[in-house]
Enzyme design. Structure first.
Site, PDB file in Angstrom:
ATOM      1  N   SER A  97      32.657  28.899  29.620  1.00  0.00           N
ATOM      2  CA  SER A  97      31.644  29.886  29.313  1.00  0.00           C
ATOM      3  C   SER A  97      31.509  31.216  30.249  1.00  0.00           C
ATOM      4  O   SER A  97      32.651  31.477  30.689  1.00  0.00           O
ATOM      5  CB  SER A  97      30.184  28.981  29.343  1.00  0.00           C
ATOM      6  OG  SER A  97      29.263  29.558  28.844  1.00  0.00           O
ATOM      7  N   HIS A 123      32.331  29.943  24.989  1.00  0.00           N
ATOM      8  CA  HIS A 123      31.282  30.576  24.597  1.00  0.00           C
ATOM      9  C   HIS A 123      31.418  31.701  24.528  1.00  0.00           C
ATOM     10  O   HIS A 123      32.177  32.524  25.310  1.00  0.00           O
ATOM     11  CB  HIS A 123      30.254  30.179  25.537  1.00  0.00           C
ATOM     12  CG  HIS A 123      29.785  28.542  25.625  1.00  0.00           C
ATOM     13  ND1 HIS A 123      29.165  27.954  26.459  1.00  0.00           N
ATOM     14  CD2 HIS A 123      30.122  27.790  24.840  1.00  0.00           C
ATOM     15  CE1 HIS A 123      28.866  26.869  26.403  1.00  0.00           C
ATOM     16  NE2 HIS A 123      29.499  26.367  25.322  1.00  0.00           N
ATOM     17  N   ASP A 134      27.106  22.432  28.889  1.00  0.00           N
ATOM     18  CA  ASP A 134      27.919  22.136  27.680  1.00  0.00           C
ATOM     19  C   ASP A 134      29.415  21.889  28.105  1.00  0.00           C
ATOM     20  O   ASP A 134      29.998  22.823  28.743  1.00  0.00           O
ATOM     21  CB  ASP A 134      27.851  23.002  26.557  1.00  0.00           C
ATOM     22  CG  ASP A 134      28.589  22.916  25.366  1.00  0.00           C
ATOM     23  OD1 ASP A 134      28.633  21.626  24.941  1.00  0.00           O
ATOM     24  OD2 ASP A 134      29.013  23.812  24.618  1.00  0.00           O
TER      25      ASP A 134
END
Lengths: 282, 194
Positions: B18, B45, B138
């Site tokens: 991310s 992401h 996540d």
């Protein structure tokens, strides 16, 4: 699911659902339907056996399952570049047509239906357009008919809108089509658009089509990804049968047609055109 | 630091990242051996405002070809597959990829957890999972799923992360096989039997 009483599998559950309701999810893509059924079991705190019992006895509960299992995420002008193409290249071709028939298959809560209506209005094509929108879930159709969406959660709607209609002259403002009520955190589609689409409950997998006419454009975006390959092909065949020659099919940006159907459509930008070449039915 | 290598046979590498991961992923892809065979699946992401252009930017220096797959595309050797913007990406039992527009998970779509977990189920001990820098948790559970299915797991050394929330979340859940710097991750990958 390590419970020893869980003596049936999700596959068997889908068969029971099929036998005891009008719904058939048995040809949905395994991984995603399993994930959704597990979600239903978690949300309702049910074991698989309890889910079976409730499915057999409670028709209203079955409708809730259908709503929970189907994926209903959609947005206004999702993938703006696709809509720019529709605005600049696809829809203008219809300007001399006395009728334009459009079907949104699996329309969910209606955001893409309104995206399309906005473009038709922008091009002055609204009068000759007939727009059908179908979905398996009554709940999302009711939402679609109301045309009310959250405001803060959906700020990207306005960004997407501006990417499509706010760039070239004449620039169009979001407020032409929506009332924004910030204090109540909602945006509402204006009535002159909201009352136009014919929303109908329809299961693409099982039921006959609820209309007789053929279509110039069929939208079916990010629906087929939940089906297995065999079912995908049958639905694409259905779209092919119900398009006028040269008609357009618009899928999600990462959905592709494969194998046999590659010869039945010609891809033009993000649009699949029904090819006019004659093919024997297989 | 010792030279990092492995002789385990993997069929699939899944990599999640991310905030801050672009430069790390870019470094890894650019320093892979050009004949690197094992397919990579990347779940990264993206900033909502910069949805497009990632595949082009990563491809610029990458040693292997990067594809944003369509639903049901087959996973082939010598390719990296990048989760398309605004879709979840899953690895399937039959060696294909599938996409979904289901709700965000941990405020993310693609969700790294979803990609990693699906790979854990589908490829089990033939999975190598790598979790990089990120500002969100996540991916932690998905990487643990890979470990629980006897796959191999690597977490980027938090000291080398722009934002260490994601690796730390994984390290709180379980102990991975390796905690490596970006350079060591490259060494490790290039040492794998192809």
């Amino acid at each position: 699911m390590q419970n020893s009483e869980e003596d049936i599998t999700i596959k068997e559950y889908l068969q029971i659902l099929k036998d005891s309701s009008p719904y058939d999810f048995s040809e949905y893509s395994d991984n995603s339907i399993y994930r959704r059924i597990h979600k239903v079991m978690r949300d309702y705190r049910l074991s698989l056996n309890e889910l079976v019992a409730k499915t057999k006895s409670d028709q209203e509960f079955v409708e809730q399952i259908v709503e929970a299992v189907t994926v209903n995420t959609t947005e206004l002008f999702r993938d703006p570049s696709v809509w720019v193409y529709i605005l600049q290249k696809l829809l203008p071709q219809f300007k001399n047509n006395p009728n334009i028939n459009i079907w949104h298959a699996g329309c969910s809560s209606g955001q893409e239906v309104y995206s399309n209506l906005i473009l038709l209005d922008h091009l002055g094509l609204l009068k000759q357009s007939t727009v059908y929108a179908t979905d398996i879930s009554q709940k999302v159709l009711d939402q679609a008919k109301k045309g009310v969406y959250k405001y803060r959660f959906n700020l990207n709607y306005i960004e997407n809108f501006n990417q499509v209609l706010g760039v070239n002259e004449p620039k169009v403002d979001f407020s032409k089509y929506f009332d924004i009520n910030e204090s109540e955190d909602r945006i509402v589609v204006k009535d002159f658009l909201r009352t136009l689409p014919k929303f109908m409950k329809h299961d693409l997998v099982q039921e006959k089509l609820p209309f007789y006419n053929k279509f110039d454009i069929i939208f079916c975006r990010n629906v087929l990804i939940y089906f297995n390959s065999g079912l995908q092909s049958r639905i694409i065949q259905r779209f092919h049968d119900n398009l006028f020659p040269g008609g357009s099919m618009i899928l999600g940006t990462h959905e592709a047609i494969t194998g046999f159907f590659k010869t039945k459509f010609v891809k033009n930008g993000p649009v699949y055109l029904k090819s006019n070449v004659f093919h024997f039915k297989y | 630091m010792d030279y990092i290598k492995s002789d385990r046979n993997f069929k699939l590498i899944v990599l999640g990242g991310s905030a801050g991961s672009f430069s790390v992923v870019s470094k890894i892809l650019s320093q892979l051996k050009p004949d690197f065979k094992i397919p990579l699946v990347l779940s990264l992401h993206r900033l909502k405002h910069v949805r497009s252009g990632l595949v082009e930017s990563l491809s610029y220096k990458s040693a292997i070809e990067i594809i944003e797959p369509c639903d049901k595309d087959k996973i082939n050797n010598n390719f990296a597959y990048l989760a398309p913007s605004n879709y979840h990406l899953f690895v399937e039992f039959d060696g294909t990829l599938s996409l979904s527009t289901e709700e965000s998970n941990n405020h993310s779509r693609p969700s790294i957890d979803y990609t990693l977990s699906s790979a854990a189920y589908a490829y089990r001990d033939k999975t190598l999972g790598i979790l990089l820098t990120g500002a969100n948790r996540d991916g932690a559970q998905g990487l643990k799923d890979i470990a629980d299915h006897n796959g191999y797991t690597i977490v980027q050394d938090p000291k080398t992360c722009d934002i260490d929330t994601m690796p730390l979340a994984a390290l709180r859940l379980f102990t991975p096989n390796q905690i490596l710097t970006p350079d060591q991750i490259v060494q490790f990958l290039n040492s794998l039997p192809q």
